[in-house]
Design an enzyme around this catalytic site. Structure first.
Site, PDB file in Angstrom:
ATOM      1  N   ASP A 222       4.237   5.636   5.919  1.00 13.60           N
ATOM      2  CA  ASP A 222       3.631   6.129   4.653  1.00 13.60           C
ATOM      3  C   ASP A 222       2.714   5.575   3.793  1.00 13.60           C
ATOM      4  O   ASP A 222       3.074   4.638   2.883  1.00 13.60           O
ATOM      5  CB  ASP A 222       4.842   6.333   3.698  1.00 13.60           C
ATOM      6  CG  ASP A 222       4.715   7.327   2.303  1.00 13.60           C
ATOM      7  OD1 ASP A 222       3.508   7.327   2.192  1.00 13.60           O
ATOM      8  OD2 ASP A 222       5.775   7.858   2.018  1.00 13.60           O
ATOM      9  N   HIS A 225       1.833   7.602  -0.185  1.00 15.41           N
ATOM     10  CA  HIS A 225       2.329   7.307  -1.702  1.00 15.41           C
ATOM     11  C   HIS A 225       1.414   6.305  -2.302  1.00 15.41           C
ATOM     12  O   HIS A 225       1.595   5.972  -3.426  1.00 15.41           O
ATOM     13  CB  HIS A 225       3.823   6.789  -1.570  1.00 15.41           C
ATOM     14  CG  HIS A 225       3.948   5.412  -1.106  1.00 15.41           C
ATOM     15  ND1 HIS A 225       3.737   4.913   0.181  1.00 15.41           N
ATOM     16  CD2 HIS A 225       4.278   4.149  -1.942  1.00 15.41           C
ATOM     17  CE1 HIS A 225       4.004   3.350   0.180  1.00 15.41           C
ATOM     18  NE2 HIS A 225       4.209   2.965  -0.983  1.00 15.41           N
TER      19      HIS A 225
END
Length: 445
Positions: A222, A225
Site C-alpha cells: 500500500d 495511502h
C-alpha cells in the site's frame, strides 16, 4: 546457517480440527475480499494453527546474541518463545512453557543466564532446553526420565543475513526456499555492507486495536495511502514546508508480488533516497551500484515498504524491521527494531536510529497515522452490515508483468497486487491441513 532440530518433544496431534473453508471469503480473480476475515474469532483460531504454526516466523536479529547465555523472549503467533545462545554458540528456540504445569520459565524480555527456572515448582532447564533440576525428584516414579521432559524446541531454526527465523513445522521447506524471490528485494536492505547489519537502540513495543493482517498487507502493497494519510507529515518534512514536489508525490515505482505471499513496493524516482541527510551523505552510491546493481539501488533500496509472509515487515530507508504479533482478531502488538550497517560510524548509526524513531517509532509522525487507520478500520468491523461488507482489492488487477528489470511479477506502484498475493497465500494455508492435523479416512472421503 541452518539448524535442524531433532524433535524429541511433543508435537500437537489429534483429529482434523473443525475448519472453515475460506474460499468463499476471498475472490482474488475479481479482487474481492469479505471483511469478516479481519474479525471472525473462528478464522483467527484457524490462523494460529494453519498460518502461524506451519510458517517460518521472524524471531530476532543475530546481533542480539553476543555471548553464550544471552536470550530473548518473543512470540510465534501467540506461543511464547525463548531464543537462546548455548554454550556451543548455537542459537536455539523453545516454547516458553514449563513441561510440568505450563508456566513461562522466563519472564524477562532479554538478558543473560545459565538456566531457566520455573518460579512455580522450580523445574529448571539449561540453555539447550534440557531438564536439569527437579525439586523432590525422589518422589517421582522410577521410570521418570528427565531426557523426555525438556523444553519443547522449534522444529527448524535458520538465519538469513542476520535475521533469525524458526518454524514449528518439521516438514517446512528450508528458509531460503520459503523466502523465494523475496531475497533479491531483502538484500537491498541487508546486503549493502559486506559485514552485514546489527540492531541499535533496543526494541520498541506497542499495542494497536486492529487485526494483524491490516498492517502486514499495507507494508506489502500500500503506497496508495501515503499522499493522503501522511499529508501532514510530508508537509512537515519537505524543505519548503509546503509539501513535496509533484514529481515526488506522483512518483513512478513498482510493486513486487511473490507467489509465497511476500510483497514489496518501491519508488524509482532518483530523489527517493535516504531521507536523513547524515545517512544519505554517508553512502557511496557508485559503490552500492557495483555491489547491488542499478535496479536495486534505484528501486527497493529507496523509500519503499515490504512484508515477508506472514507478519514480518520492513522499511529499507528507515532501517525499520518489525513484527505484527497477533493478540486476537481485534488486537496486535507491534515490535520494532532499528538495524544499521555494521560499518557505519557511530554518528551515522545514531542518525539512522533517531530518524527511524521520529518517523516510524511508536510516536513517529508516520506511525501514528498508520495506527489510527488500522484501529479505525477495526472499530467498525463487528456490526452486522459493516462487518459483512465486500472490500475492493481491484487496483492494478491484471496489470502485473515481468518488466525485465525487477525479478518476478511486478506491477505499478499504486496497486493491490501484493495484497492479493498475500491473501492468496493466506487462503491456501487456511484451506490446507497442517502437518499436526491427522486426516482420518472419514475426513479424506
Amino acid at each position: 546457517m541452518r539448524q535442524d532440530q531433532e524433535h524429541h518433544n511433543h508435537t500437537p496431534s489429534g483429529p482434523l480440527a473443525d475448519h472453515v473453508d475460506v474460499g468463499r471469503y476471498v475472490a482474488l480473480d475479481r479482487g474481492l475480499i469479505d471483511r469478516a476475515i479481519f474479525s471472525d474469532p473462528a478464522l483467527y483460531r484457524q490462523e494460529l494453527r494453519r498460518v502461524f504454526a506451519p510458517s517460518w516466523l521472524f524471531l530476532a536479529h543475530e546481533s542480539q546474541f553476543k555471548k553464550p547465555g544471552d536470550f530473548f523472549t518473543t512470540y510465534m503467533g501467540e506461543d511464547p518463545v525463548i531464543v537462546a545462545l548455548g554454550r556451543d554458540r548455537r542459537l536455539r528456540a523453545f516454547l516458553n512453557a514449563c513441561r510440568h504445569r505450563g508456566m513461562r520459565v522466563c519472564r524477562a524480555d532479554a538478558g543473560a543466564t545459565k538456566a531457566f527456572t520455573c518460579s512455580y515448582h522450580g523445574w529448571s532447564y539449561d540453555m539447550a532446553g534440557k531438564l536439569v533440576n527437579v525439586p523432590n525428584g525422589e518422589d517421582y516414579p522410577a521410570d521418570f526420565d528427565r531426557e523426555r521432559w525438556g523444553l519443547t524446541e522449534v522444529a527448524q531454526l535458520d538465519t538469513y543475513k542476520g535475521l533469525v527465523f524458526a518454524t514449528w513445522n518439521p516438514q517446512a521447506p528450508p528458509l531460503a526456499e520459503a523466502l523465494g524471490g523475496m531475497t533479491w528485494y531483502l538484500d537491498a536492505m541487508l546486503d549493502r555492507d559486506p559485514v552485514g547489519t546489527e540492531v541499535v537502540g533496543g526494541i520498541h513495543k506497542w499495542v494497536l486495536e486492529g487485526n494483524w493482517k491490516l498492517a502486514a498487507e499495507q507494508f506489502a502493497s500500500d503506497w496508495y495511502h501515503v499522499n493522503i494519510s501522511h499529508a501532514s507529515a510530508l508537509m512537515v518534512m519537505s524543505p519548503s514546508g509546503k509539501g513535496p514536489k509533484t514529481e515526488i508525490v506522483q512518483t513512478p515505482g513498482r510493486q513486487y508480488t511473490d507467489p509465497l505471499g511476500h510483497g514489496a513496493g518501491f519508488p524509482t524516482h532518483p530523489r527517493s533516497r535516504f531521507d536523513d541527510r547524515v545517512v544519505h551523505g554517508y553512502y557511496d552510491y557508485e559503490a552500492l551500484r557495483e555491489r547491488l546493481g542499478d535496479a536495486r539501488v534505484e528501486g527497493p533500496m529507496t523509500t519503499g515498504h515490504a512484508t515477508v509472509f506472514p507478519n514480518f515487515s520492513y522499511l529499507p530507508v528507515n532501517g525499520s524491521i518489525r513484527v505484527w504479533h497477533p493478540k486476537g482478531p481485534d488486537r496486535m502488538e507491534v515490535w520494532a527494531w532499528t538495524i544499521v550497517d555494521k560499518s557505519m560510524p557511530d554518528e551515522v548509526k545514531d542518525a539512522q536510529r533517531l530518524y527511524n524513531l521520529r518517523t516510524f517509532g511508536p510516536t513517529g509522525i508516520f506511525e501514528q497515522d498508520d495506527g489510527e487507520n488500522w484501529s479505525e478500520v477495526q472499530a467498525t468491523a463487528h456490526g452486522f452490515m459493516s462487518g459483512s461488507m465486500t472490500l475492493n482489492y481491484q487496483m492494478g488487477l491484471g496489470m502485473e508483468t515481468d518488466d525485465g528489470v525487477h525479478p518476478g511479477s511486478t506491477g505499478r506502484l499504486y496497486s493491490d497486487g501484493a495484497a492479493r498475493g498475500f491473501y492468496g497465500r493466506w487462503r491456501d494455508l487456511m484451506n490446507t491441513p497442517a502437518w499436526h492435523e491427522h486426516v482420518t479416512e472419514k475426513d479424506a472421503r
